[in-house]
Design a protein around this motif. Structure first.
Motif, short mmCIF file in Angstrom:
data_model
loop_
_atom_site.label_atom_id
_atom_site.label_comp_id
_atom_site.label_asym_id
_atom_site.label_seq_id
_atom_site.Cartn_x
_atom_site.Cartn_y
_atom_site.Cartn_z
N ARG A 83 0.53 11.38 6.50
CA ARG A 83 1.15 11.42 5.44
C ARG A 83 1.57 12.82 5.17
O ARG A 83 2.13 13.34 4.30
CB ARG A 83 -0.44 11.54 4.78
N GLU B 128 8.28 12.51 -4.39
CA GLU B 128 7.86 11.10 -4.13
C GLU B 128 8.77 10.11 -4.57
O GLU B 128 8.32 8.90 -3.74
CB GLU B 128 6.40 10.88 -4.80
N HIS C 8 0.82 -1.65 -0.22
CA HIS C 8 0.02 0.01 -0.04
C HIS C 8 1.05 1.02 -0.08
O HIS C 8 0.50 1.89 -0.48
CB HIS C 8 -0.56 -0.13 1.47
N GLU C 9 1.84 1.07 0.91
CA GLU C 9 2.69 2.56 1.21
C GLU C 9 3.72 2.96 -0.68
O GLU C 9 4.24 3.66 -0.97
CB GLU C 9 3.63 1.88 2.24
N TYR D 109 6.11 7.54 7.38
CA TYR D 109 5.58 5.67 7.08
C TYR D 109 4.84 5.11 8.34
O TYR D 109 3.73 4.28 7.84
CB TYR D 109 6.29 4.91 6.06
N ARG E 51 2.81 1.54 -3.21
CA ARG E 51 2.03 1.80 -4.90
C ARG E 51 1.70 3.53 -4.13
O ARG E 51 1.12 4.33 -5.57
CB ARG E 51 0.61 1.22 -3.76
N THR E 52 0.82 4.38 -3.36
CA THR E 52 1.11 5.97 -2.74
C THR E 52 2.66 6.77 -3.83
O THR E 52 1.54 7.49 -4.99
CB THR E 52 1.01 6.12 -2.06
N THR F 33 1.91 5.36 -8.10
CA THR F 33 0.89 6.06 -8.21
C THR F 33 1.08 7.53 -8.80
O THR F 33 1.05 8.40 -9.80
CB THR F 33 -0.39 5.71 -7.43
#
Length: 433
Positions: free
Chosen positions: A391, A257, A220-221, A396, A223-224, A227
């Motif tokens: 966030r 990012e 999940h972390e 994280y 993927r952010t 993305t």
């Protein structure tokens, strides 16, 4: 659940099988040791009697009173005359003729009925052998015997026998008790195996669940930021005529990012190496005061720029052996955490002192403090007290997990408590050995 059930069943069956093999081996060994010990004395007595010439001559005279012939022995079976007289209470001599008939029937008396069907093997002269015969009442009688060849008139062989019925009955009773005990304890081992399988599977399943959660959270972390980077790059393709300056904001965001993604992968790699014990602690002697001043200096400037106060409170310090890189990373995590959760005018204090056995480090702040009473959760990977705030600050939820791993690798302890009148205190205690 199916995987857990299969693993538990497999572990249970292995434990049951292991206990079964152990009990079988133990029973076999105990049975053999007892069997050997029971018959050792009898066999030694038989050998002693068969090598005592005085006793043999005496028995031959009893068996044939009218004979003046002294027995003659072959050289290899010649008895020893210097041996002490044996204890013959349990040993019965039987005299045989050349044609295999018992000569001393009168001397045997009532015992002759037990030996009516007794035979001996001429091929096993001088050897201990077990005999099983039936008397005149068809009852089974067990003997241990040894036979010697002699030359004394009508007597060709003398056989010494000892009744072992009582020992055989004792062995049977012992074997029944032994088998019964083995069955009872094996049943108990089944129950124990069930609970052992359950207890052993508990940490395994807990570790498996943590690993599963770790993989899901990591995915999940990861993927952010991926993305965001993908979206910004795809947007650039939609405007091929734009200059770098025109799209600098999106490019900067993608680079930011990327840096965060790189930091996340480094943190995950450190945790993975720590879990697999691949991370080596390189301990070296260093001056603690000099180390703390140097490690906190950059953060003093950052705190000053944020209108916060950071100060050092150093007590008695001595030279300590530790991994400077890992402890520096530990301090960076705690100081960065303190800067994130303090506001303008707050104070951050780095306190340290050494005792005879420990090195104490505390990072105290007067920030927003804790929102949870269960401080152990804060060391859980990807845990956040406030997800939105984390966030926003770029966290994280891995920093405190890494800090705990570093402390564990130094065999120390880390704890969190509230600071008075407000704020948080992170306390680290490292052994000096």
């Amino acid at each position: 659940m199916k995987t857990e059930f299969k693993q538990r069943r497999s572990l249970f069956m292995r434990n049951v099988l292991a206990f079964g093999v152990i009990f079988l081996m133990l029973g076999f060994i105990v049975n053999q040791v007892l069997y050997q010990s029971l018959y050792t004395n009898i066999d030694e007595e038989l050998r002693s009697v068969s090598t005592n010439s005085n006793f043999i001559e005496q028995e031959l005279t009893k068996g044939d009173p009218g004979s003046n012939n002294m027995p003659k022995f072959s050289e290899e079976l010649k008895p020893h005359r210097d041996l002490k007289p044996p204890n013959t209470f349990q040993v019965q001599p039987v005299l045989w003729s050349k044609d295999g008939k018992i000569i001393n029937q009168e001397a045997l008396g009532n015992r002759y009925t037990d030996m009516a069907n007794l035979t001996f093997d001429k091929q096993k002269l001088g050897q201990i052998e077990a005999l099983h015969v039936e008397d005149s009442y068809d009852q089974k009688i067990n003997f241990r015997s040894i036979t010697k060849q002699v030359d004394s008139g009508d007597v060709a062989y003398i056989q010494f026998i000892s009744n072992t019925n009582q020992l055989e009955e004792s062995m049977k009773f012992f074997q029944q008790v032994l088998i019964g005990c083995m069955i009872v304890f094996w049943i108990l081992s089944i129950v124990v195996s069930y609970y052992l399988a359950k207890l052993n599977m508990a940490p395994i399943m807990a570790s498996w669940k943590r690993q599963q959660e770790f993989v899901e959270n990591s995915s999940h972390e990861l993927r952010t930021p991926l993305t965001i980077i993908q979206a910004k790059l795809e947007k650039l393709f939609t405007k091929p005529n734009h200059t770098i300056l025109e799209e600098s904001e999106d490019i900067a965001l993608a680079l930011n990012e990327t840096r965060r993604l790189n930091q996340l992968t480094n943190d995950l790699l450190l945790l993975a190496r720590s879990d697999s014990n691949e991370l080596v602690v390189d301990r070296k002697l260093a001056d603690v005061k000099e180390f703390l001043v140097k490690a906190s200096e950059p953060y003093q400037e950052i705190a000053k720029s944020q209108h916060k106060e950071m100060k050092l409170s150093l007590g008695h310090l001595q030279t300590v052996s530790f991994d400077s890189k890992l402890i520096t990373q530990l301090l960076i995590i705690l100081l960065d955490n303190a800067l994130k959760y303090t506001g303008e005018g707050d104070t951050i204090t780095v306190f340290s002192e050494t005792t005879a056995k420990h090195w104490l480090i505390e990072v105290r702040d007067t920030g927003i403090g804790l929102k949870t009473s269960n401080t152990d959760q804060l060391f859980t990977r990807f845990y956040r007290e406030d997800g939105a705030r984390q966030r926003k600050t770029g966290g994280y939820g891995l920093g405190l997990s890494i800090a705990k791993s570093i402390v564990d690798m130094h065999h120390g302890k880390i704890s969190i408590k509230e600071n008075q009148p407000k704020g948080t205190v992170f306390s680290i205690t490292l052994p000096l050995d």
